[in-house]
Write an enzyme that holds these catalytic residues in place. Structure first.
Site, short mmCIF file in Angstrom:
data_model
loop_
_atom_site.label_atom_id
_atom_site.label_comp_id
_atom_site.label_asym_id
_atom_site.label_seq_id
_atom_site.Cartn_x
_atom_site.Cartn_y
_atom_site.Cartn_z
NE ARG A 36 22.51 20.32 -27.65
CZ ARG A 36 21.92 21.37 -28.56
NH1 ARG A 36 21.11 21.33 -28.72
NH2 ARG A 36 22.82 22.61 -28.37
CG HIS A 82 28.75 16.69 -30.05
ND1 HIS A 82 27.31 16.53 -29.54
CD2 HIS A 82 29.00 18.02 -29.72
CE1 HIS A 82 27.24 17.08 -28.90
NE2 HIS A 82 27.36 17.88 -29.14
CE1 TYR A 126 48.47 30.30 -31.91
CE2 TYR A 126 46.20 31.64 -30.97
CZ TYR A 126 47.33 31.59 -31.68
OH TYR A 126 47.15 33.13 -32.87
#
Length: 829
Positions: A36, A82, A126
């Protein structure tokens, strides 16, 4: 309890909770470290970044295709590779698209992806995104067995364990992450410099880190700015850990009402611009910074522009120093070159990082070559079958026509021509158009080409030098395609303007130009030259401007500025603007409150002004020959707005000022070459406001141009505007009473021109001559012989056309100077 239940309880294993917690926590820590938080040294990516780029590649979301909604990309990332929150995946994509976060962005974003003010990106529904062109170099050859693939989290798909990156992403984009018990913070670097460093390492495997630092000069932040000093860079590159100081890029702009503005155009990396502005405004509100009148953020799409309007009479350097100390305009960046190496965290130096990347590229090239060799051999095998078929075309056709079914035809072909199963099947699948003459020729040509390719690929696999050559060629192509200039400038740690007790004494050169620009420079910027040398550029000037005064003094000294109207101002040397040797400096009107027609006529450095006694006096001389002595104690109480230093009569003005001890001799010279030599006892000590007495009687067209305080062992150096001058023993000038007409000091012929000035000198002295072009020459006095008073002198400086000498100044005698001696065959005796 029954006997059977007692047995069951005894059979249960006993587990130490301490050991179990230790094991579980270590497993968790390694998962965070490896999976990570830390980047891989090979591709410079953390797992989430690698999975995001791989998912975009699998979507066909490349730079030359239309944008895709970010939500679609995030869905593929978390759904396939993931298994974490969508916010984490989207934040990763956003950061890779921010030009102020990534030196070389890996995502091309369309829409609102945040700002330097800390504004969040728009929701993923968006915005749109796609890979950048640079990403193609990171995922290049991924389908050629160049890296290992591992199962994804649910074993339904496979993902790469590392990307076969052609670019040293670990350095050019850096990385930052906090793991368990460790952290990484790798700054971004310039792609061109890093590739040049890799090429240098290829050419010389024994290259030192010091030599690499001459190529990779330091971090290169996307927000530009400055890095102050190289010690932190050197420490980080040698040990893997270090701290560099980042500083904003600022400049000063003049504005109305004799005031200035500080303009900030670049801020430190990872600094929130809005927070920075708020911090400065808060300091203004709390009156911890009182020099700023107004702050405005005028930033736009073109870049950062924060304007700080200063109050009148404020020194920009001092204000900047306060800002650097109290705001994030200056901040540190702690470098930790920690990354994953062979599945283990390791702190590396800069050379080791480059070596690991080159080792990765060598593995990728070998595996790619082996893959291409396998594919080439497979193709050659098929082409061999086709070649046999077209060589025995009639027999092949007849055999196929005679067969009852494809299986029988395939078996007959294999038996008759000793073909493999795939060769026989390819012949059966061959279209009739390939039986034409051109197609038959093409098969032969393809076969010959693939045989050559196989030979080349085998040669590469057997020759490590060829592999290295391929790696270098690819690096050169990357540099040619994506290389750019540095954005962050590395500078020496500049002198801060601090309280006097924290300032290290240093000899400075202070220059003032004809139009009133002043600056200071360390004395070591100027180099000594032989008489007749060409000189060194001291200031870049305009055609209507030239250097008129040059002084040497400690940066702790006080400068008394005498104006032509008789007013005197006080300024510390360290308050004067520090500028480059070729810079013009800043206007004196921005340092002193001068009147409309007022200008600085004389400057006098005073050491430790606050503790002076009346053993010294200030001698002032006007151009019409008026002289006055005033005790130095009259000037002990400075007033920033200035005080009246002496009374000036009509049509007169102050020429210069000098310190005397009460037992000195005064020497005046006029522009027409006349001089007068008298003891200072002929001039009584007067008050600060007195007008003075006559020092020399002048002809109608004459005026005083030089004043010297004479010591008994001195000789007199006289310089004329055409670059000629001479040293004459003091004994050649007899003592007179003040007020006389004087005697000739040097002939002002057409060759010599008018007199520029005089100085008392000995052999140990060094004098600086300045021309109207800004040229400065540093000249040891032991190179000029002493000659008589009635001589015309010798050439001191070679001048170009339209150049004349306009000023001269003597360097401090106690200073040890290193001469840069230059023989000049054109110097004249």
């Amino acid at each position: 309890m029954t006997e059977s239940s007692e047995i069951t309880e005894m059979e249960k294993p006993t587990i130490s909770i301490e050991k179990e917690l230790r094991k579980s926590y270590l497993d968790y820590a390694m998962s965070v470290i490896i999976g990570r938080a830390l980047p891989d040294v090979r591709d410079g990516l953390k797992p989430v970044h690698r999975r995001a780029l791989f998912a975009m590649r699998e979507l066909g979301n490349t730079y030359n295709r239309p944008y895709i909604k970010s939500a679609r990309i995030v869905g593929d990332v978390i759904g396939k590779y993931h298994p974490h929150g969508d916010t984490a995946a989207y934040d990763t994509i956003v950061r890779m698209a921010q030009t102020f976060s990534m030196r070389y962005p890996l995502v091309d974003g369309q829409g609102n992806f945040g700002s330097m003010d800390g504004d969040s990106a728009a929701a993923m529904r968006y915005t749109e995104a796609r890979m950048t062109k640079l990403d193609q170099e990171i995922v290049a050859d991924l389908d050629k067995d160049t890296v290992d693939f591992v199962p994804n989290y649910d074993n339904s798909l496979e993902e790469p364990s590392v990307l076969p990156s052609k670019i040293p992403n670990i350095l050019i984009n850096g990385s930052e992450g906090i793991a368990v018990g460790m952290a990484t913070k790798i700054p971004p670097h310039n792609l061109t410099e890093v590739i040049n460093g890799l090429i240098a390492l290829i050419e010389d495997a024994n290259i030192t880190i010091h030599q690499l630092m001459g190529i990779i000069t330091g971090p290169d932040f996307p927000t530009g700015g400055f890095i102050c000093g190289r010690a932190g860079i050197r420490e980080a590159y040698e040990t893997g850990r270090g701290v560099v100081i980042m500083r904003s890029c600022t400049h000063v702009e003049p504005r109305s009402k004799n005031s200035e503005s500080i303009v900030i155009t670049e801020i430190p990396y990872q600094q929130n611009k809005a927070t920075l502005v708020e911090k400065i405004a808060q300091l203004m509100k709390e009156k911890r910074i009182t020099s700023i009148a107004e702050i405005r953020d005028e930033s736009d799409r073109q870049g950062v522009r924060i304007v700080l309007d200063l109050k009148r009479d404020e020194i920009p350097d001092i204000v900047l120093n306060q800002l650097f100390k109290m705001t994030p305009l200056q901040k540190s960046f702690g470098i930790i070159l920690l990354c994953i190496v062979n599945n283990k965290p390791e702190v590396l130096n800069i050379k080791q990082v480059l070596e690991h990347f080159l080792a990765h590229r060598r593995t990728v090239v070998y595996r790619r070559t082996a893959y291409e060799l396998r594919k080439a051999e497979e193709k050659a095998h098929i082409l061999e079958g086709l070649k046999i078929a077209i060589s025995n075309l009639d027999e092949v056709v007849e055999l196929i026509r005679a067969s009852a079914n494809p299986a029988e035809a395939k078996a007959e072909l294999k038996s008759r021509f000793e073909l493999s199963d795939i060769q026989a099947q390819t012949i059966l699948d061959m279209r009739l158009q390939r039986l034409t003459g051109l197609e038959r020729d093409k098969i032969i040509k393809d076969y010959n080409e693939i045989i050559e390719k196989i030979a080349w690929l085998k040669k590469v696999l057997g020759d490590d030098d060829l592999v290295i050559q391929i790696i270098r060629e690819e690096l050169d192509q990357i540099k040619e395609e994506y290389g750019d200039e540095r954005r962050t400038e590395i500078i020496d740690a500049p002198d801060d303007i601090l309280p006097e007790d924290m300032i290290i004494p240093e000899e400075m050169v202070v220059t003032i130009s004809h139009t009133g620009y002043i600056k200071r420079n360390p004395l070591n910027l100027y180099r000594a030259q032989r008489r007749g040398g060409k000189g060194v550029k001291g200031m870049t000037t305009l055609e209507d401007d030239f250097v008129t005064n040059l002084y040497t003094a400690s940066n702790l000294d006080t400068f008394l500025f005498f104006t032509n109207t008789g007013k005197v101002f006080w300024r510390k040397v360290y308050e004067l603007p520090l500028a480059g040797r070729a810079a013009r400096g800043k206007a004196v009107v921005n340092l002193l409150e001068l009147g409309k027609e007022e200008k600085v006529a004389a400057v006098l450095p005073i050491a430790d002004l606050a503790n002076v006694d009346d053993s010294q006096t200030v001698l002032t001389v006007t151009k019409l020959g008026r002289v006055k002595k005033t005790s130095i104690t009259e000037y002990k109480r400075p007033l920033r707005k200035g005080k009246l230093g002496l009374t000036i009569k009509d049509e007169d003005e102050i020429l210069t000022a000098a310190l005397t001890t009460g037992d000195d001799e005064i020497f005046l010279v006029t522009k027409n070459g006349l001089s007068i030599h008298f003891h200072e006892s002929n001039v009584r000590t007067m008050g600060r406001l007195a007008a003075g007495v006559k020092g020399i009687t002048l002809a109608e067209d004459d005026e005083v141009v030089g004043v010297s305080v004479i010591k008994s062992d001195d000789s007199i150096l006289t310089v004329t505007e055409n670059g000629y001058g001479k040293r004459t023993a003091v004994a050649e000038y007899k003592l007179q009473n003040r007020g006389g007409k004087g005697v000739f000091a040097i002939k002002t012929s057409e060759r010599n021109g008018k007199v520029v000035g005089v100085l008392p000198v000995v052999d140990e002295d060094q004098v600086m001559l300045i021309a109207n072009s800004g040229k400065v020459i540093r000249m040891p006095m032991d190179t000029i012989r002493i000659i008589g008073r009635n001589t015309q002198g010798v050439r001191l400086i070679n001048l170009e056309d339209n150049e004349i000498v306009v000023g001269m100044s003597m360097l401090a005698r106690e200073e040890e100077m290193v001469e840069d001696i230059e023989d000049n065959d054109n110097s004249a005796d």
